[in-house]
Scaffold this motif. Sequence first.
Motif, PDB file in Angstrom:
ATOM      1  N   TYR A   1      -1.278  -8.729  -1.810  1.00 21.51           N
ATOM      2  CA  TYR A   1      -0.151  -7.906  -1.389  1.00 21.51           C
ATOM      3  C   TYR A   1      -0.378  -7.283  -0.017  1.00 21.51           C
ATOM      4  CZ  TYR A   1       1.880  -8.507  -6.002  1.00 21.51           C
ATOM      5  OH  TYR A   1       2.433  -9.050  -7.130  1.00 21.51           O
TER       6      TYR A   1
ATOM      7  N   VAL B   1       7.826  -6.255  -6.176  1.00 17.15           N
ATOM      8  CA  VAL B   1       7.004  -5.233  -5.518  1.00 17.15           C
ATOM      9  C   VAL B   1       7.635  -4.801  -4.197  1.00 17.15           C
ATOM     10  CG1 VAL B   1       4.805  -4.845  -4.356  1.00 17.15           C
ATOM     11  CG2 VAL B   1       4.844  -5.889  -6.629  1.00 17.15           C
ATOM     12  N   GLU B   2       8.087  -5.761  -3.398  1.00 16.08           N
ATOM     13  CA  GLU B   2       8.650  -5.431  -2.088  1.00 16.08           C
ATOM     14  C   GLU B   2       9.949  -4.645  -2.209  1.00 16.08           C
ATOM     15  OE1 GLU B   2       8.763  -9.152   0.087  1.00 16.08           O
ATOM     16  OE2 GLU B   2       6.808  -8.677   0.975  1.00 16.08           O
TER      17      GLU B   2
ATOM     18  N   LYS C   1      10.428  -2.277  -4.280  1.00 16.49           N
ATOM     19  CA  LYS C   1      10.088  -0.903  -4.661  1.00 16.49           C
ATOM     20  C   LYS C   1       9.453  -0.100  -3.531  1.00 16.49           C
ATOM     21  CE  LYS C   1       9.139  -1.848  -9.575  1.00 16.49           C
ATOM     22  NZ  LYS C   1       8.069  -1.813 -10.598  1.00 16.49           N
ATOM     23  N   TRP C   2       8.733  -0.768  -2.641  1.00 19.43           N
ATOM     24  CA  TRP C   2       7.883  -0.065  -1.684  1.00 19.43           C
ATOM     25  C   TRP C   2       8.492  -0.075  -0.291  1.00 19.43           C
ATOM     26  CZ3 TRP C   2       2.391   1.473  -2.034  1.00 19.43           C
ATOM     27  CH2 TRP C   2       2.007   1.675  -3.359  1.00 19.43           C
TER      28      TRP C   2
ATOM     29  N   GLY D   1       4.895   3.497   2.437  1.00 23.11           N
ATOM     30  CA  GLY D   1       4.057   3.211   1.282  1.00 23.11           C
ATOM     31  C   GLY D   1       3.229   1.955   1.492  1.00 23.11           C
ATOM     32  N   ARG D   2       3.835   0.948   2.109  1.00 30.25           N
ATOM     33  CA  ARG D   2       3.098  -0.289   2.369  1.00 30.25           C
ATOM     34  C   ARG D   2       1.960  -0.053   3.359  1.00 30.25           C
ATOM     35  NH1 ARG D   2       8.035  -4.654   3.264  1.00 30.25           N
ATOM     36  NH2 ARG D   2       9.070  -4.320   1.257  1.00 30.25           N
TER      37      ARG D   2
ATOM     38  N   PHE E   1      -0.893   1.631   1.638  1.00 29.23           N
ATOM     39  CA  PHE E   1      -1.543   0.674   0.739  1.00 29.23           C
ATOM     40  C   PHE E   1      -2.459  -0.264   1.529  1.00 29.23           C
ATOM     41  CE2 PHE E   1      -1.802  -3.420  -1.370  1.00 29.23           C
ATOM     42  CZ  PHE E   1      -2.106  -3.075  -2.679  1.00 29.23           C
TER      43      PHE E   1
ATOM     44  N   GLU F   1      -1.197   0.213  -8.728  1.00 27.65           N
ATOM     45  CA  GLU F   1      -0.236   1.199  -8.222  1.00 27.65           C
ATOM     46  C   GLU F   1       1.076   0.528  -7.809  1.00 27.65           C
ATOM     47  OE1 GLU F   1      -1.770   3.694  -5.157  1.00 27.65           O
ATOM     48  OE2 GLU F   1      -3.684   4.063  -6.191  1.00 27.65           O
ATOM     49  N   LEU F   2       1.043  -0.774  -7.627  1.00 22.53           N
ATOM     50  CA  LEU F   2       2.240  -1.493  -7.198  1.00 22.53           C
ATOM     51  C   LEU F   2       3.217  -1.724  -8.339  1.00 22.53           C
ATOM     52  CD1 LEU F   2       0.580  -4.204  -4.925  1.00 22.53           C
ATOM     53  CD2 LEU F   2       1.735  -2.115  -4.198  1.00 22.53           C
TER      54      LEU F   2
END
Length: 359
Positions: free
Chosen positions: A17, A226-227, A229-230, A234-235, A238, A274-275
């Motif tokens: 990710y 996942v993409e 949501k973030w 946030g990315r 991470f 966490e993702l």
Amino acid sequence: MERALSAPGKLFVSGEYAVLWGGLSRVAAVGPRTAALVRRRADSQVHICLEEGTLAGRTTSRGVKWEREVPPGFSFVARTLDEALRLHGRESVGFDLALAPSAVGPNGLKLGMGGSACATVLAADAVRFVLEERFDALKLALVTHAAAQGGKGSGGDVATSHAGGVVRYRRYEVSGLIEASSAGGYRAAVDASPPVDVWRLPTPRVSLGYAFTGESASTRVLISQVEAKWGEQGRRSFVERSDALGQEIEEGLAGGDFRSFSEAVREQHALLQELGPLETEPMKRVLGLAASYGCAGKQSGAGGGDGCILFAPDAEQRAALLEGIRARGFHTLELTVEPGVRSEAVADSRLRAWLDACS
């Protein structure tokens, strides 16, 4: 004129990710290897021979003109041949390409070790050989694999299958090359594009293993979820944390304090969780067993199924761990780090029979 070749699968060691968002990944090329055989023809016919059947067409300067709609199981290989002929940019002789199936578990499910990437790498190297071309086969494979997935994926599996060993890889930007493939100037764009950011690391001094959890997951679907949501902030956070842990893991692979290395592996796995709900109950069981044997492990890849890459301080401890995991009903593999795509002195007899049937 023919060539036998093979390429390894892959398992992510760190950076899943994060590599999609500009971070670094560490990925290991591992067996079992997949075999291929390519043979040049005197006419313009093309055949792709897989376990599920044969797809036929003929070469043109804009790709292969297939005789029927390309079935899903042929999509990555067929797209690679199309892209290669566009790079070639002129009429060419035909060829036949046979590929062995990728490894599966005892229940027939894919093991999650990069089968589509391996097939793409093999097809790219094979067609370059029969066309007697000098284009960058890795760039071709990266473009093809990304385009076939609608732009999803990092290309880490492709780069690893091509290069072999354990690699440090940063995502290669292919959107401009995909556009050039359709709009024109494709060969010039590929030749002018920067080199792929992939570095081979020293051979690990820890012992590697794999446990398949009995479920297969769709990487494309998980990435999209996942993409969605973030956000950008946030990315970025991470990626920073993932890169720091990845550096610790890279250093630990080379030897040293296995306890510190194991902690970095566990933290990398926890960061991935966490993702979203990427860890399944079977994965939890496998990782719990690894810890009880004094070893470490984490999900390898997008999660949601597939399996766990495992690390032991030595081969003896790895053997005990894998035996314990097998006793609980899981499929395991003892891993060795493999070289990348290569020629083979002896062709797979099954693949030769498939090509002979196309003559």
